[in-house]
Design a protein around this motif. Structure first.
Motif, PDB file in Angstrom:
ATOM      1  N   ALA A   1      -6.841  -3.436  -3.913  1.00 46.31           N
ATOM      2  CA  ALA A   1      -6.576  -4.823  -3.524  1.00 46.31           C
ATOM      3  C   ALA A   1      -6.118  -4.908  -2.064  1.00 46.31           C
ATOM      4  N   CYS A   2      -5.222  -4.001  -1.666  1.00 49.09           N
ATOM      5  CA  CYS A   2      -4.748  -3.980  -0.276  1.00 49.09           C
ATOM      6  C   CYS A   2      -5.880  -3.636   0.687  1.00 49.09           C
ATOM      7  N   LEU A   3      -6.693  -2.688   0.311  1.00 51.88           N
ATOM      8  CA  LEU A   3      -7.807  -2.254   1.155  1.00 51.88           C
ATOM      9  C   LEU A   3      -8.780  -3.405   1.406  1.00 51.88           C
ATOM     10  N   VAL A   4      -9.181  -4.073   0.342  1.00 47.21           N
ATOM     11  CA  VAL A   4     -10.140  -5.178   0.483  1.00 47.21           C
ATOM     12  C   VAL A   4      -9.534  -6.314   1.302  1.00 47.21           C
ATOM     13  N   THR A   5      -8.294  -6.673   1.012  1.00 48.05           N
ATOM     14  CA  THR A   5      -7.642  -7.770   1.740  1.00 48.05           C
ATOM     15  C   THR A   5      -7.495  -7.439   3.215  1.00 48.05           C
TER      16      THR A   5
ATOM     17  N   SER B   1       0.831  -1.209   0.000  1.00 50.72           N
ATOM     18  CA  SER B   1       0.000   0.000   0.000  1.00 50.72           C
ATOM     19  C   SER B   1       0.868   1.263   0.000  1.00 50.72           C
ATOM     20  N   ILE B   2       2.020   1.221   0.657  1.00 49.89           N
ATOM     21  CA  ILE B   2       2.935   2.377   0.635  1.00 49.89           C
ATOM     22  C   ILE B   2       3.511   2.553  -0.766  1.00 49.89           C
ATOM     23  N   VAL B   3       3.900   1.468  -1.401  1.00 44.56           N
ATOM     24  CA  VAL B   3       4.433   1.542  -2.769  1.00 44.56           C
ATOM     25  C   VAL B   3       3.371   2.090  -3.715  1.00 44.56           C
ATOM     26  N   SER B   4       2.116   1.718  -3.474  1.00 49.59           N
ATOM     27  CA  SER B   4       1.043   2.175  -4.366  1.00 49.59           C
ATOM     28  C   SER B   4       0.873   3.692  -4.334  1.00 49.59           C
ATOM     29  N   LEU B   5       1.312   4.331  -3.248  1.00 52.16           N
ATOM     30  CA  LEU B   5       1.257   5.792  -3.163  1.00 52.16           C
ATOM     31  C   LEU B   5       2.102   6.462  -4.250  1.00 52.16           C
ATOM     32  N   PHE B   6       3.183   5.791  -4.640  1.00 53.48           N
ATOM     33  CA  PHE B   6       4.155   6.401  -5.547  1.00 53.48           C
ATOM     34  C   PHE B   6       3.992   5.966  -6.995  1.00 53.48           C
ATOM     35  N   ILE B   7       2.993   5.184  -7.279  1.00 52.56           N
ATOM     36  CA  ILE B   7       2.750   4.741  -8.656  1.00 52.56           C
ATOM     37  C   ILE B   7       1.448   5.389  -9.114  1.00 52.56           C
ATOM     38  N   PRO B   8       1.552   6.431  -9.932  1.00 54.70           N
ATOM     39  CA  PRO B   8       0.333   7.122 -10.341  1.00 54.70           C
ATOM     40  C   PRO B   8      -0.652   6.203 -11.055  1.00 54.70           C
ATOM     41  N   PHE B   9      -1.879   6.302 -10.672  1.00 55.07           N
ATOM     42  CA  PHE B   9      -3.036   5.634 -11.268  1.00 55.07           C
ATOM     43  C   PHE B   9      -2.997   4.104 -11.147  1.00 55.07           C
TER      44      PHE B   9
ATOM     45  N   THR C   1      -4.027   6.671  -0.721  1.00 57.81           N
ATOM     46  CA  THR C   1      -3.643   6.479  -2.121  1.00 57.81           C
ATOM     47  C   THR C   1      -4.836   6.719  -3.045  1.00 57.81           C
ATOM     48  N   LEU C   2      -5.992   6.195  -2.676  1.00 60.49           N
ATOM     49  CA  LEU C   2      -7.187   6.377  -3.497  1.00 60.49           C
ATOM     50  C   LEU C   2      -7.608   7.847  -3.542  1.00 60.49           C
ATOM     51  N   VAL C   3      -7.513   8.547  -2.413  1.00 60.08           N
ATOM     52  CA  VAL C   3      -7.864   9.972  -2.373  1.00 60.08           C
ATOM     53  C   VAL C   3      -6.903  10.771  -3.254  1.00 60.08           C
ATOM     54  N   PHE C   4      -5.586  10.510  -3.112  1.00 62.05           N
ATOM     55  CA  PHE C   4      -4.607  11.236  -3.925  1.00 62.05           C
ATOM     56  C   PHE C   4      -4.786  10.927  -5.411  1.00 62.05           C
ATOM     57  N   THR C   5      -5.102   9.699  -5.723  1.00 61.92           N
ATOM     58  CA  THR C   5      -5.323   9.336  -7.122  1.00 61.92           C
ATOM     59  C   THR C   5      -6.553  10.051  -7.672  1.00 61.92           C
ATOM     60  N   ALA C   6      -7.627  10.110  -6.887  1.00 63.18           N
ATOM     61  CA  ALA C   6      -8.835  10.816  -7.327  1.00 63.18           C
ATOM     62  C   ALA C   6      -8.545  12.295  -7.526  1.00 63.18           C
TER      63      ALA C   6
END
Length: 193
Positions: A120-124, A104-112, A149-154
């Protein structure tokens, strides 16, 4: 099998002790169960080998020296550890929460694309929190980071949409007011006959 060995192993106390030990070892690795029973049988035989007809006191002294069957059984390896069931599962489950948090931390740095990982991390993490998963604090942290991550992506998506929408227009100043002029070519109306 010599007569002294046979007599020692057929004594009622020895028969009862070995039967109790075998039942106590029922949940251990089959090979270790056999090895333990063999070792205890050999110990009893060697301790009583000099007596053709050991007394109940002599047999009880040997069995007391061995200790309670529960202690011997507790020292044996459980069958589940050898077969790879519950203890391996518990060990694997210890790594789920840190792994989810790291992803989930890595997902912060990968746009979109990170948004997909975050979902996937949230649901799991939510599913695991509803169960009896270890490291619940890390699971909560993974949920928080995934939501961020979802908020920043939105926000990035809306910002990108707004930027592309208004990048075709320009603002020019004329005196006291601003005029929005479009660089999009105007469509001419058809001429009337």
């Amino acid at each position: 099998m010599n007569k002294a060995r046979h007599t020692a192993l057929t004594h009622p106390l020895v028969v009862a002790y070995l039967g109790d030990l075998e039942r106590a070892l029922s949940s251990t690795d089959p090979q270790e169960r056999l090895d333990t029973l063999t070792a205890v049988t050999e110990h009893v035989t060697e301790a009583l080998v000099g007596n053709a007809h050991p007394t109940t006191e002599q047999v009880q002294a040997v069995l007391d020296e061995l200790g309670p069957v529960e202690r011997i059984a507790n020292a044996a390896t459980p069958a589940s550890a050898v077969l790879g069931s519950p203890s391996d599962d518990t060990e694997r489950r210890q790594w789920v929460a840190p792994t989810l948090l790291a992803v989930s931390i890595v997902s912060l740095f990968i746009p979109f694309v990170g948004a997909l990982l975050a979902i996937a991390c949230l649901v799991t993490a939510i599913v695991l929190l509803r169960g009896d998963a270890p490291r619940r604090g890390m699971l909560r942290a993974a949920i928080g980071v995934s939501i961020a991550t979802l908020v920043f992506t939105a926000l990035a998506a809306f910002g990108l949409l707004a930027w592309t929408t208004f990048s075709g227009s320009s603002v020019t100043e004329t005196g006291d007011s601003e005029v929005l002029t479009s660089t999009i070519p105007a469509v001419e109306a058809p001429a009337e006959p």
